[in-house]
Design an enzyme around this catalytic site. Structure first.
Site, short mmCIF file in Angstrom:
data_model
loop_
_atom_site.label_atom_id
_atom_site.label_comp_id
_atom_site.label_asym_id
_atom_site.label_seq_id
_atom_site.Cartn_x
_atom_site.Cartn_y
_atom_site.Cartn_z
CB ALA A 18 48.99 8.83 41.08
CD GLU A 37 49.32 6.50 51.78
OE1 GLU A 37 49.24 6.96 50.67
OE2 GLU A 37 48.19 6.11 52.33
NE ARG A 111 48.77 -0.23 43.75
CZ ARG A 111 49.19 0.29 44.92
NH1 ARG A 111 49.62 -0.72 45.87
NH2 ARG A 111 48.81 1.55 45.17
CE1 TYR A 223 50.34 -9.26 35.69
CE2 TYR A 223 48.34 -9.26 34.47
CZ TYR A 223 49.33 -8.57 35.39
OH TYR A 223 48.65 -7.75 36.11
CG ASP A 301 42.75 5.00 39.97
OD1 ASP A 301 43.17 5.18 38.72
OD2 ASP A 301 42.66 3.99 40.46
C1 LIG Z 1 41.71 -5.23 39.07
C2 LIG Z 1 42.44 -4.20 38.56
C3 LIG Z 1 43.69 -4.36 37.62
C4 LIG Z 1 44.33 -3.26 37.12
N1 LIG Z 1 45.44 -3.59 36.22
C5 LIG Z 1 46.28 -2.55 35.74
C6 LIG Z 1 47.24 -2.95 35.14
O1 LIG Z 1 47.49 -4.06 34.54
N2 LIG Z 1 47.79 -1.96 34.47
C7 LIG Z 1 47.89 -0.51 34.91
O2 LIG Z 1 48.38 0.17 34.45
N3 LIG Z 1 46.76 -0.23 35.73
C8 LIG Z 1 45.83 -1.18 36.44
N4 LIG Z 1 44.90 -0.99 37.37
C9 LIG Z 1 44.79 0.23 37.47
C10 LIG Z 1 45.54 0.73 38.89
O3 LIG Z 1 45.92 -0.11 39.61
C11 LIG Z 1 45.23 2.21 39.30
O4 LIG Z 1 44.85 3.02 38.15
C12 LIG Z 1 46.38 2.80 40.04
O5 LIG Z 1 46.91 2.26 41.02
C13 LIG Z 1 45.95 4.27 40.56
O6 LIG Z 1 46.70 4.87 41.48
P1 LIG Z 1 46.66 6.14 42.11
O7 LIG Z 1 48.12 6.45 42.90
O8 LIG Z 1 45.87 7.37 41.44
O9 LIG Z 1 45.69 5.56 43.32
P2 LIG Z 1 45.97 4.92 44.60
O10 LIG Z 1 46.75 3.45 44.12
O11 LIG Z 1 44.59 4.26 45.16
O12 LIG Z 1 46.90 5.65 45.70
C14 LIG Z 1 46.10 6.47 46.50
C15 LIG Z 1 46.88 6.51 48.02
O13 LIG Z 1 46.48 7.94 48.44
C16 LIG Z 1 46.22 7.59 49.74
N5 LIG Z 1 45.15 8.67 50.35
C17 LIG Z 1 43.79 8.51 49.99
N6 LIG Z 1 43.10 9.59 50.89
C18 LIG Z 1 44.22 10.40 51.21
C19 LIG Z 1 44.54 11.74 52.14
N7 LIG Z 1 43.27 12.32 52.19
N8 LIG Z 1 45.54 12.09 52.51
C20 LIG Z 1 46.83 11.50 52.16
N9 LIG Z 1 46.74 10.09 51.74
C21 LIG Z 1 45.42 9.87 51.02
C22 LIG Z 1 45.88 6.00 49.91
O14 LIG Z 1 45.99 5.28 51.00
C23 LIG Z 1 46.67 5.55 48.88
O15 LIG Z 1 47.78 5.37 49.33
C24 LIG Z 1 44.29 -1.94 37.67
C25 LIG Z 1 43.26 -1.76 38.57
C26 LIG Z 1 42.48 -2.84 39.03
C27 LIG Z 1 41.38 -2.56 40.01
#
Ligand SMILES: Cc1cc2nc3c(=O)[nH]c(=O)nc-3n(C[C@H](O)[C@H](O)[C@H](O)COP(=O)(O)OP(=O)(O)OC[C@H]3O[C@@H](n4cnc5c(N)ncnc54)[C@H](O)[C@@H]3O)c2cc1C
Length: 405
Positions: A18, A37, A111, A223, A301
């Protein structure tokens, strides 16, 4: 809020899918971006991701798709099979036909390959400053603007922001700024993940498609990733909560137990795979507030973590980033209006995607007469009908976000 290089930056907390996509989307609209990060280095975490056309279309526009396409795989189809005897219940074609239908490819990838491509593209953009080992800890709204603090060795660094984007994942700290009681909720499900070399699997698991094995006590998806050299396995069972993190190595005894009545080939596959990592599935109440009109918003998320049963969490995070940057740049000077429009555009979409995930879980884990009706209905459904069921999801375009067919 003006998009000018000498303006206060957009500050993004979190360089996951994201946050990195949001950084590129804002920079593409002319905004300076500071991306913080928490992790000291962005390491290879996570496992496979299915990336549907609603996401790859945006990644293409941001110049990211070309950077990882050779490491991703374009599967020929998604096949649903009964886990007890491996019978194919339904087959939805993907490949070139799906790319033509939805205007962008359906891909499967590791990923880490996607994250590396996003990082490479961020590194080429001088408007984005990425700092690792920098946790966003405090946000203060004052008459003179928004101040973000990140701790340093001796004192906290304070940065003035035009907008703060919380992209800090399911266990978001920034969510507490918007609604202090807004934690995540454990769903009672655990995701088990393992990656295997593809070669010995040929035959048991076809390496050119997404296979979903359905059973009342689990479902398992397989896959190819890494240009087809590896197979990603992810299985979902009920289970207790575990510690938080992508690399939670765990004894897969509950998974093996759930597979007791599965086809022997599947049980052998799970038995032979190692190491298994376990990820407790947490969700965030999507009805909670996502923004503060003074200039802060949550994406991915952090805002609305959902179960992965529709394989859409990362895709929806990518959509969030594109729509947010569009709305902020389209409403210069009135950030409150832009954030409210973003919220109104995203809520119906995210509700529908989350409902689709809940429906998949119900149908895929069905048993007895419900499972028999499911198999019958799916077998009678044409490939065209199966694909058209996904037009609203995969045909969605961030540049026309109201479009819901
Ligand atoms: C088993 C599983 C299978 C999945 N399969 C799929 C799929 O096939 N297709 C799909 O689209 N999605 C899939 N998902 C969902 C997907 O992985 C997540 O929705 C997505 O990775 C979320 O991304 P994000 O950037 O919101 O959060 P995250 O990837 O959790 O990134 C958050 C980042 O913020 C950092 N952070 C945290 N707190 C702070 C702070 N205070 N200051 C600075 N940095 C901070 C963390 O270190 C991290 O790097 C799957 C999830 C799971 C659990």
């Amino acid at each position: 809020m003006e998009a000018a290089t000498n303006a206060r930056p957009v500050i993004i907390a979190g360089a996951g899918i994201a946050g990195l996509t949001a950084a590129l989307a804002f920079a593409s609209k002319g905004f300076p971006v500071k991306l913080f990060e928490r992790a000291p280095a962005l390491e290879e975490v996570g496992a496979g991701l299915q990336l549907s056309p609603n996401a790859t279309r945006i990644l293409d526009r941001l110049g990211v798709l070309a950077r990882f396409r050779s490491k991703a795989v374009q599967p020929e189809a998604i096949e649903l099979r009964r886990a007890t005897d491996l019978t194919v219940i339904a087959r939805m074609p993907l490949g070139a036909g799906a790319e033509a239908r939805w205007g962008a490819p359906y891909l499967v990838a590791h990923r880490a390959d996607l994250q590396a491509a996003l990082l490479e593209q961020v590194a080429t953009n001088p408007a984005i400053a990425l700092r690792t080992g920098a946790t966003v800890e405090g946000i203060a709204f004052t008459d003179s603007g928004i101040t973000v603090s990140t701790p340093q060795e001796n004192a906290a660094e304070q940065v003035q922001a035009a907008l703060v984007v919380g992209a800090d994942g399911v266990w978001s700290r920034l969510r507490g700024v918007i609604h202090p009681s807004g934690g995540s909720r454990f769903t009672g499900y655990v995701a088990w993940r393992a990656i295997l070399p593809a070669t010995p699997l040929r035959g048991a698991i076809p390496a050119d498609r997404v296979s979903a094995f359905l059973h009342p006590r689990f479902h398992l998806i397989a896959y190819p990733v890494r240009a087809g050299s590896q197979i990603n396995l992810v299985a979902f069972t009920k289970g207790g909560s575990l510690s938080r993190g992508w690399d939670n190595q765990a004894d897969p005894a509950p998974l093996k137990d759930a597979l007791e009545r599965a086809a022997p080939a599947l049980a052998r596959l799970v038995e032979g795979a190692a190491p298994w990592t376990a990820w407790p599935l947490h969700v965030v109440d999507r009805r909670s507030a996502w923004f503060d009109s003074r200039g802060m918003v949550l994406v991915g998320d952090a805002a609305h973590a959902m179960t992965p049963f529709a394989a859409q969490g990362a895709a929806i995070a990518i959509e969030d980033a594109a729509v947010l940057a569009d709305q902020i740049s389209g409403q210069p000077g009135d950030i409150a209006v832009a954030l409210s429009r973003y919220d109104k555009l995203r809520r119906p979409r995210i509700k529908r995607v989350a409902r689709r995930g809940a429906f998949n879980r119900f149908v895929w884990h069905a048993w007895g007469p419900i499972a028999m009706s499911r198999d019958l209905v799916l077998r009678l459904r044409s490939e065209e009908r199966l694909m058209s069921d996904f037009d609203w999801l995969y045909g969605w375009d961030a540049s026309a976000p109201r479009q819901i067919s």
